[in-house]
Design a protein around this motif. Structure first.
Motif, mmCIF file in Angstrom:
data_model
loop_
_atom_site.group_PDB
_atom_site.id
_atom_site.type_symbol
_atom_site.label_atom_id
_atom_site.label_comp_id
_atom_site.label_asym_id
_atom_site.label_seq_id
_atom_site.Cartn_x
_atom_site.Cartn_y
_atom_site.Cartn_z
ATOM 1 N N GLY A 132 0.747 -1.245 0.000
ATOM 2 C CA GLY A 132 0.000 0.000 0.000
ATOM 3 C C GLY A 132 0.777 1.294 0.000
ATOM 4 N N PRO A 133 1.985 1.374 0.623
ATOM 5 C CA PRO A 133 2.694 2.658 0.597
ATOM 6 C C PRO A 133 3.047 3.083 -0.826
ATOM 7 C CG PRO A 133 3.643 1.198 2.243
ATOM 8 C CD PRO A 133 2.702 0.370 1.426
ATOM 9 N N ASN A 134 2.925 4.376 -1.091
ATOM 10 C CA ASN A 134 3.357 4.887 -2.384
ATOM 11 C C ASN A 134 4.874 4.775 -2.518
ATOM 12 O OD1 ASN A 134 0.933 5.551 -3.549
ATOM 13 N ND2 ASN A 134 0.961 7.686 -2.907
ATOM 14 N N PRO A 135 5.374 4.693 -3.750
ATOM 15 C CA PRO A 135 6.831 4.726 -3.947
ATOM 16 C C PRO A 135 7.415 6.027 -3.391
ATOM 17 C CG PRO A 135 5.697 4.081 -5.961
ATOM 18 C CD PRO A 135 4.639 4.552 -5.007
ATOM 19 N N TYR A 136 8.674 5.954 -2.999
ATOM 20 C CA TYR A 136 9.373 7.130 -2.481
ATOM 21 C C TYR A 136 10.520 7.432 -3.439
ATOM 22 C CZ TYR A 136 10.587 10.461 1.192
ATOM 23 O OH TYR A 136 10.798 11.614 1.913
ATOM 24 N N GLU A 137 10.533 8.652 -3.976
ATOM 25 C CA GLU A 137 11.557 9.004 -4.955
ATOM 26 C C GLU A 137 12.821 9.526 -4.264
ATOM 27 O OE1 GLU A 137 12.103 11.291 -9.248
ATOM 28 O OE2 GLU A 137 10.218 11.513 -8.114
ATOM 29 N N LEU A 138 13.965 9.080 -4.775
ATOM 30 C CA LEU A 138 15.272 9.522 -4.311
ATOM 31 C C LEU A 138 15.995 10.219 -5.450
ATOM 32 C CD1 LEU A 138 16.398 6.186 -2.580
ATOM 33 C CD2 LEU A 138 15.150 8.095 -1.539
ATOM 34 N N ASN A 139 16.892 11.149 -5.122
ATOM 35 C CA ASN A 139 17.703 11.733 -6.186
ATOM 36 C C ASN A 139 18.928 10.861 -6.443
ATOM 37 O OD1 ASN A 139 19.658 12.356 -4.244
ATOM 38 N ND2 ASN A 139 19.239 14.552 -4.242
ATOM 39 N N TYR A 140 19.805 11.299 -7.325
ATOM 40 C CA TYR A 140 20.933 10.472 -7.733
ATOM 41 C C TYR A 140 21.837 10.145 -6.554
ATOM 42 C CZ TYR A 140 24.469 8.594 -10.894
ATOM 43 O OH TYR A 140 25.338 7.757 -11.545
ATOM 44 N N GLU A 141 21.943 11.068 -5.592
ATOM 45 C CA GLU A 141 22.804 10.869 -4.418
ATOM 46 C C GLU A 141 22.043 10.215 -3.260
ATOM 47 O OE1 GLU A 141 22.780 13.835 -6.150
ATOM 48 O OE2 GLU A 141 24.619 13.225 -7.210
ATOM 49 N N LEU A 142 20.843 9.704 -3.528
ATOM 50 C CA LEU A 142 20.028 8.955 -2.567
ATOM 51 C C LEU A 142 19.376 9.824 -1.502
ATOM 52 C CD1 LEU A 142 22.224 5.744 -2.066
ATOM 53 C CD2 LEU A 142 20.656 6.333 -3.920
ATOM 54 N N GLU A 143 19.327 11.131 -1.736
ATOM 55 C CA GLU A 143 18.593 12.011 -0.821
ATOM 56 C C GLU A 143 17.098 11.884 -1.109
ATOM 57 O OE1 GLU A 143 20.152 13.423 1.509
ATOM 58 O OE2 GLU A 143 22.234 13.476 0.809
ATOM 59 N N SER A 144 16.294 12.018 -0.071
ATOM 60 C CA SER A 144 14.852 11.858 -0.196
ATOM 61 C C SER A 144 14.210 13.044 -0.905
ATOM 62 C CB SER A 144 14.222 11.708 1.196
ATOM 63 O OG SER A 144 14.546 10.468 1.767
ATOM 64 N N LEU A 145 13.347 12.743 -1.871
ATOM 65 C CA LEU A 145 12.562 13.770 -2.558
ATOM 66 C C LEU A 145 11.105 13.742 -2.113
ATOM 67 C CD1 LEU A 145 13.983 13.453 -6.192
ATOM 68 C CD2 LEU A 145 14.651 15.063 -4.396
ATOM 69 N N GLY A 146 10.594 12.564 -1.744
ATOM 70 C CA GLY A 146 9.225 12.490 -1.257
ATOM 71 C C GLY A 146 8.411 11.409 -1.944
ATOM 72 N N PHE A 147 7.195 11.208 -1.435
ATOM 73 C CA PHE A 147 6.289 10.214 -1.995
ATOM 74 C C PHE A 147 5.823 10.632 -3.388
ATOM 75 C CE2 PHE A 147 5.647 9.372 2.574
ATOM 76 C CZ PHE A 147 5.808 8.000 2.587
ATOM 77 N N VAL A 148 5.597 9.630 -4.237
ATOM 78 C CA VAL A 148 4.979 9.855 -5.544
ATOM 79 C C VAL A 148 3.890 8.801 -5.742
ATOM 80 C CG1 VAL A 148 7.062 10.846 -6.573
ATOM 81 C CG2 VAL A 148 6.669 8.396 -6.749
ATOM 82 N N ASN A 149 2.936 9.126 -6.581
ATOM 83 C CA ASN A 149 1.904 8.168 -6.951
ATOM 84 C C ASN A 149 1.957 7.998 -8.460
ATOM 85 O OD1 ASN A 149 -0.292 6.473 -7.049
ATOM 86 N ND2 ASN A 149 -1.809 8.116 -6.931
#
Length: 499
Positions: A132-149
């Motif tokens: 159920g959790p939405n995917p979580y997007e990371l940038n190239y350096e693995l920093e968190s960008l946030g949930f996406v649907n």
């Protein structure tokens, strides 16, 4: 970022040794390399895992429920440019670290457990988890960008732990469901524009955990097995006068499907992530079966085959031949069953198995391909859904609750299986070593199915740190070892994300 953690002694073996919490986020660019990194490796190897924030650990702690973390190594021009590990910024993590709340859409209040797998699509990186959790997007350096649907997702959001990529279309095929969603799931296809372009819902006999599935050229293969989601099991600590009527209500609602608003409200009443008990339960009376549905069909094309009771976390591969479908996977006798005092995701010895589905006769047969304890099966991804020759696994990691440091049984080996001859080749990673999943990366100029390398993290218990190891996939000989200054905790799944 570094956390000050005390030296508390934990009871759970899932908090000992290389299961123990990581205390800081690390960026290391001065990495020692032994051997030579192949020049064609340009990109990142990123694996999901977890590291519970110590403030959130309780006696109820379960490994699967820990706070998520991404672990990655960047390779280019024969060099290891960096190693990084980063917590996934869910609300629990942000609150503990004093950060702002994660942005993006949160599906049904499921702001937790982002740690199971990492995929790349359209140059974007996503940490994913089933249920159920939405995917979580990371940038190239693995920093968190946030949930996406992903636009077009069924049930308003969520994704899967084990999508499989069709090498010909570059689309990800997955089985999506969510805990509390009732006796249903959907087969979906994620296109190159990061949109769900196809979704087919089908019915199940119960609410099974659909961690993985199989894909052939014409079919999807679904495991409907006795490990069930059990939302009502999470109320076990409540007083009996409250627990009994609430359990009845939850059972009835769970089978039909909880409205997302109700589920979100229920999740808000739960303790922080690392203090939760997982809503999973083994049902010994549940009839195990495997479903087969045409990739271009609808739910009416689904056919079910009765199979032996077992649990399957991970598929090796599946293919069609002579009106039969052959499904190869690692099979456990049970999961989350008798080991209640030490919540264990797998019980009994995992063995490499095959189910043969006879489409003409409507029958299934089980066989064991290798009796050695092993897990995390992988292949050359260009052969997904096709007849293949080689499969790779690592020795199974066993945890003994009587020994607080745990026991790593055969986890110091990588196995190569010749599926045509039955021959098994082993690579010993060293005394005291314990391997995580090893991923196959093909040599673009290679002429054979096993032309390429295997890569993964290996824990060195005597040094209490990890190496990033690259093996020749043909011989299992060591190609390169990147010495990491820190531990990479035992975790779940990763992929090579090429530039």
């Amino acid at each position: 970022m570094t956390l000050e953690m005390n030296s508390a002694s934990y009871r759970s073996p899932f908090l000992q040794g290389n299961f123990a919490p990581i205390r800081e986020e690390t960026t290391e660019t001065d990495l020692e390399v032994i051997g030579e990194i192949p020049e064609y490796l340009a990109g990142r190897y990123v694996r999901g895992g977890n590291s519970p924030l110590e403030e959130l650990i309780t006696e109820e702690y379960e490994w699967f429920a820990a706070n998520g973390m991404a672990f990655g190594v960047r390779l280019r021009d024969g060099r290891a440019e960096w190693y990084r590990n980063r917590w996934i910024r869910t609300t629990d993590v942000c609150n503990t670290l004093g950060l702002s709340q994660p942005p993006g859409p949160c599906h049904a209040g499921m702001d937790y457990t982002l740690h199971t797998n990492v995929i790349q699509q359209a140059g974007r990186t996503f940490m994913i988890t089933e249920g159920g959790p939405n995917p979580y997007e990371l940038n190239y350096e693995l920093e968190s960008l946030g949930f996406v649907n992903f636009p077009g997702s069924p049930y308003g959001g969520g994704y899967a732990s084990h999508p499989h990529k069709d090498p010909e279309t570059n689309e990800w095929h997955a089985i999506q469901y969510y805990l509390g969603g009732g006796q249903r799931a959907s087969y979906t296809i994620l296109d190159e524009n990061v949109r769900i372009r196809r979704s087919v819902e089908f019915e199940l006999n119960g609410c099974p955990i659909l961690h993985d599935f199989a894909l052939t050229e014409n079919y999807i293969v679904v495991y409907d097995l006795p490990l069930q989601s059990s939302v009502e099991s999470s109320v076990g600590s409540l007083p009996a006068p409250i627990r009994k009527p609430l359990t009845k209500v939850l059972k009835r609602l769970h089978a039909k499907g909880l409205p997302e608003s109700v589920l979100a409200g229920y999740i808000r009443t739960l303790p922080p992530q690392s203090a939760r008990r997982l809503p999973l339960q083994w049902d010994p009376d549940y009839s195990a079966r495997i479903g087969v549905m045409r990739r271009d069909g609808d739910a009416s094309s689904m056919r079910w085959f009765d199979v032996e009771r077992q649990h399957v976390w991970h598929t090796l591969n599946a293919f069609e031949a002579d009106s039969k479908i052959y499904v190869d996977f690692v099979s456990f006798p049970r999961a989350f069953d008798i080991d209640h005092s030490w919540p264990n995701p797998a019980e009994g010895q995992p063995v490499l198995s095959r189910v043969t589905l006879d489409l003409d006769r409507g029958r299934a047969s089980n066989s064991h391909l290798d009796e050695l304890p092993q897990e995390f099966p992988r292949i050359n991804d260009m052969f997904f859904g096709k007849e293949y020759r080689y499969g790779y696994t690592v020795g199974a990691l066993e945890v003994d609750p009587r020994n607080r440091s745990g026991i790593m049984s055969s986890a110091d080996h990588v196995f190569k299986h010749n599926m045509s001859t039955g021959e098994v080749v082993r690579s010993h990673l060293g005394d005291g070593a314990a391997a995580s999943e090893f991923t196959f990366v093909a040599d673009p100029d290679g002429a054979h199915e096993d032309s390429g390398v295997l890569m993964g993290y290996v824990y060195r218990a005597d040094e209490d740190r990890s190496d990033y190891v690259i093996l020749d996939a043909e011989t299992l000989q060591e190609v390169a070892v990147i010495k990491l200054p820190v531990r990479v905790t035992f975790g779940y799944h990763g992929n090579w994300l090429p530039d």
